[in-house]
Design a protein around this motif. Structure first.
Motif, PDB file in Angstrom:
ATOM      1  N   LEU A  42      39.379  35.214  31.327  1.00 44.92           N
ATOM      2  CA  LEU A  42      40.229  34.320  32.761  1.00 44.92           C
ATOM      3  C   LEU A  42      40.342  34.805  34.239  1.00 44.92           C
ATOM      4  O   LEU A  42      40.208  34.150  34.719  1.00 44.92           O
ATOM      5  N   ALA A  43      39.748  35.782  33.267  1.00 48.06           N
ATOM      6  CA  ALA A  43      39.350  36.900  34.870  1.00 48.06           C
ATOM      7  C   ALA A  43      38.216  36.316  36.118  1.00 48.06           C
ATOM      8  O   ALA A  43      37.576  35.543  36.090  1.00 48.06           O
ATOM      9  N   VAL A  44      39.408  35.917  37.248  1.00 46.53           N
ATOM     10  CA  VAL A  44      38.307  35.261  38.684  1.00 46.53           C
ATOM     11  C   VAL A  44      38.224  36.163  39.955  1.00 46.53           C
ATOM     12  O   VAL A  44      37.305  36.473  40.148  1.00 46.53           O
ATOM     13  N   VAL A  45      39.087  36.948  40.024  1.00 42.24           N
ATOM     14  CA  VAL A  45      38.928  37.750  41.115  1.00 42.24           C
ATOM     15  C   VAL A  45      40.286  38.646  41.042  1.00 42.24           C
ATOM     16  O   VAL A  45      40.694  38.794  39.866  1.00 42.24           O
ATOM     17  N   HIS A  46      39.691  40.537  41.379  1.00 40.66           N
ATOM     18  CA  HIS A  46      41.011  41.221  40.743  1.00 40.66           C
ATOM     19  C   HIS A  46      42.067  40.526  41.372  1.00 40.66           C
ATOM     20  O   HIS A  46      42.288  40.133  42.496  1.00 40.66           O
ATOM     21  N   GLY A  47      43.162  40.603  40.177  1.00 36.31           N
ATOM     22  CA  GLY A  47      44.589  40.023  41.075  1.00 36.31           C
ATOM     23  C   GLY A  47      44.578  38.583  40.450  1.00 36.31           C
ATOM     24  O   GLY A  47      45.962  38.288  40.101  1.00 36.31           O
TER      25      GLY A  47
END
Length: 127
Positions: A42-47
């Protein structure tokens, strides 16, 4: 169209296939991905998405009877997030947690960039 709950089709399908005792890892974006374990990334960008947001969505949609986190998470922001959501948290070393993740039926990778924001959840039953 679903009314609510988890909308990600891949994650929804993976959750539907879980059974009692299966392990699910919710991981930050830095945890090594174990070979052979299905990953919903699900990672898009850090955070984004956050560890806490993904964990809350899973806790709303599925039943978990146990939680394991790294010893190193105790006293950290991630450890506080975990402790706020579970009455009883088992702790193992971070290396043991990484080894345990290799036995999971599912790993959900978040965009979280906070150290030790990883848990291993054991599926329960709603009855």
């Amino acid at each position: 169209m679903k009314r609510g709950g988890i909308l990600n089709a891949q994650l929804n399908a993976a959750i539907s296939g879980l059974g009692h005792g299966d392990l699910v890892v919710v991981a930050d974006c830095g945890l090594p991905l174990p070979a052979g374990v299905p990953v919903v990334d699900l990672a898009v960008v850090h955070g984004l998405p956050s560890f806490a947001g993904v964990l809350d969505a899973l806790l709303t949609d599925a039943v978990f009877e146990a939680c394991t986190a790294a010893d190193e998470s105790v006293g950290t922001a991630a450890g506080e997030q975990i402790a706020a959501r579970f009455d009883d948290v088992a702790h193992v070393s971070h290396d043991e947690l990484k080894a345990l993740s290799g036995r999971a039926r599912l790993l959900v990778r978040t965009g979280e960039a906070t150290p030790y924001a990883n848990v291993v959840l054991r599926c329960g039953v709603p009855f």
